[in-house]
Design a protein around this motif. Structure first.
Motif, short mmCIF file in Angstrom:
data_model
loop_
_atom_site.label_atom_id
_atom_site.label_comp_id
_atom_site.label_asym_id
_atom_site.label_seq_id
_atom_site.Cartn_x
_atom_site.Cartn_y
_atom_site.Cartn_z
N PRO A 16 0.85 -1.21 0.00
CA PRO A 16 0.00 0.00 0.00
C PRO A 16 0.88 1.24 0.00
N ILE A 17 0.43 2.31 -0.64
CA ILE A 17 1.17 3.56 -0.64
C ILE A 17 0.24 4.72 -0.34
N LYS A 18 0.83 5.77 0.17
CA LYS A 18 0.11 7.03 0.36
C LYS A 18 1.05 8.14 -0.08
N LEU A 19 0.72 8.81 -1.16
CA LEU A 19 1.58 9.85 -1.71
C LEU A 19 1.50 11.11 -0.84
N SER A 20 2.60 11.81 -0.76
CA SER A 20 2.60 13.07 0.00
C SER A 20 1.82 14.13 -0.77
N GLU A 21 1.42 15.17 -0.06
CA GLU A 21 0.67 16.26 -0.70
C GLU A 21 1.51 16.93 -1.79
N LYS A 22 2.80 17.07 -1.54
CA LYS A 22 3.70 17.69 -2.51
C LYS A 22 3.74 16.88 -3.80
N THR A 23 3.90 15.57 -3.67
CA THR A 23 3.95 14.69 -4.85
C THR A 23 2.61 14.70 -5.58
N LEU A 24 1.53 14.61 -4.82
CA LEU A 24 0.20 14.55 -5.42
C LEU A 24 -0.11 15.83 -6.19
N GLU A 25 0.31 16.96 -5.65
CA GLU A 25 0.07 18.23 -6.33
C GLU A 25 0.79 18.27 -7.68
N LYS A 26 2.04 17.79 -7.70
CA LYS A 26 2.80 17.76 -8.96
C LYS A 26 2.12 16.87 -9.98
N LEU A 27 1.67 15.70 -9.53
CA LEU A 27 1.03 14.75 -10.44
C LEU A 27 -0.27 15.33 -11.01
N LYS A 28 -1.09 15.89 -10.15
CA LYS A 28 -2.38 16.42 -10.61
C LYS A 28 -2.18 17.55 -11.62
N THR A 29 -1.18 18.39 -11.37
CA THR A 29 -0.90 19.49 -12.30
C THR A 29 -0.54 18.95 -13.68
N LEU A 30 0.27 17.92 -13.72
CA LEU A 30 0.70 17.34 -14.99
C LEU A 30 -0.45 16.63 -15.71
N TRP A 31 -1.25 15.87 -14.96
CA TRP A 31 -2.42 15.21 -15.57
C TRP A 31 -3.37 16.27 -16.16
N MET A 32 -3.57 17.35 -15.41
CA MET A 32 -4.48 18.40 -15.84
C MET A 32 -3.94 19.11 -17.09
N THR A 33 -2.65 19.39 -17.10
CA THR A 33 -2.04 20.06 -18.24
C THR A 33 -2.16 19.21 -19.50
N LEU A 34 -2.04 17.90 -19.35
CA LEU A 34 -2.18 17.00 -20.49
C LEU A 34 -3.63 16.86 -20.94
N ASN A 35 -4.57 17.24 -20.05
CA ASN A 35 -5.99 17.02 -20.33
C ASN A 35 -6.17 15.56 -20.76
N PHE A 36 -5.59 14.68 -19.96
CA PHE A 36 -5.34 13.30 -20.38
C PHE A 36 -6.59 12.56 -20.83
N LEU A 37 -7.63 12.61 -20.02
CA LEU A 37 -8.80 11.77 -20.30
C LEU A 37 -9.55 12.21 -21.56
N ASP A 38 -9.54 13.49 -21.86
CA ASP A 38 -10.30 13.99 -23.00
C ASP A 38 -9.44 14.20 -24.25
N SER A 39 -8.17 13.96 -24.12
CA SER A 39 -7.27 14.17 -25.27
C SER A 39 -7.10 12.86 -26.04
N ASP A 40 -6.76 12.98 -27.32
CA ASP A 40 -6.45 11.79 -28.11
C ASP A 40 -5.01 11.85 -28.63
N LYS A 41 -4.22 12.70 -27.99
CA LYS A 41 -2.83 12.89 -28.42
C LYS A 41 -1.99 11.65 -28.11
N LYS A 42 -1.15 11.25 -29.05
CA LYS A 42 -0.23 10.15 -28.85
C LYS A 42 1.10 10.68 -28.34
N TYR A 43 1.69 9.95 -27.42
CA TYR A 43 2.93 10.43 -26.82
C TYR A 43 4.17 9.75 -27.38
N GLN A 44 4.01 8.61 -28.01
CA GLN A 44 5.16 7.90 -28.56
C GLN A 44 5.83 8.73 -29.66
#
Length: 245
Positions: A96-124
């Motif tokens: 089990p893991i629990k991410l720190s607030e600092k780590t979680l904030e960085k991750l959320k910012t990056l996911w949001m910037t990518l607009n991951f779920l609604d985007s169809d952009k390929k990263y390869q």
């Protein structure tokens, strides 16, 4: 002769009782992990009460590597688990893991910037294929909607940063697993394991070093491990505290 036999039998019985009590205590000490139990309960509660929130996942695989696969999955609150495979072992290891607030904030910012779920952009990358370095898969799911993207090299800055951050999380929690195994089963191996975390910290390859402070404090006074390990943990604590924001 009779009295000597009685004394011998009594001494043997006392030794047996002492050994049994020590064995039970050692087993309890090895197997009791209250922190993990608390996190597991939080995971269960999170699944029950927060099922409509995003579930984020990261997967890295390269069969030839010592750690041949790492899978990290967590919710909006940073609670989740890490599953990994090691060469030479048939079973997976899961913690089990629990991410720190600092780590979680960085991750959320990056996911949001990518607009991951609604985007169809390929990263390869269309120009570079580095499959020999391993394959990364990022995933996100909300209820029935989900998306996964796989790549081994990317020119997308945010996707690379996201993968790098999860790699650092993997380094942090796999190392904590390794040092726990060493301290409980092979204490003499712990100095070698400590060199790995020293290397990670020197190369900025740990997601949030400050999150490790309580763990290192505990390790620095754990008499199950050699003095050299405890002293190493103390030095790392001072180093992390010095660089604390």
């Amino acid at each position: 002769m009779f009295n000597k036999r009685i004394v011998k039998n009594l001494l043997f019985a006392c030794c047996l009782i002492t050994f049994s009590a020590g064995f039970v205590f050692a087993q309890h000490k090895r197997n009791s992990r209250p922190a993990d139990g608390e996190i597991k309960k939080e995971i269960a509660d999170s699944v029950k009460t927060d099922s409509q929130s995003p579930v984020y996942s990261y997967d890295f695989s390269k069969p030839e590597f010592l750690v041949s696969r790492i899978h990290i999955e967590h919710g909006e609150n940073g609670i989740g688990k890490i599953t990994f495979q090691k060469n030479g072992y048939e079973e997976d290891f899961a913690e089990p893991i629990k991410l720190s607030e600092k780590t979680l904030e960085k991750l959320k910012t990056l996911w949001m910037t990518l607009n991951f779920l609604d985007s169809d952009k390929k990263y390869q990358s269309t120009e570079r294929d580095y499959a020999h370095l391993g394959t990364i898969k990022l995933g996100m799911k909300i209820e029935a909607k989900e998306r996964f993207e796989e790549f081994n090299w990317t020119e997308n800055v945010e996707a690379k940063a996201l993968a790098d951050e999860y790699r650092k999380i993997g380094n942090q929690f796999v190392w904590m697993f390794d040092i726990n195994v060493a301290r409980e089963n092979q204490p003499l191996e712990s100095p070698k394991v400590m060199k790995q975390i020293d290397s990670y910290l020197s190369r900025d390859q740990i997601s949030d070093p400050k999150q490790m402070i309580p763990f290192l404090q505990e390790l620095s006074v754990d008499e199950r491990v050699p003095l050299i390990t405890r002293n190493h943990a103390s030095r790392l604590l001072k180093k992390i505290e010095k660089n604390r924001d």
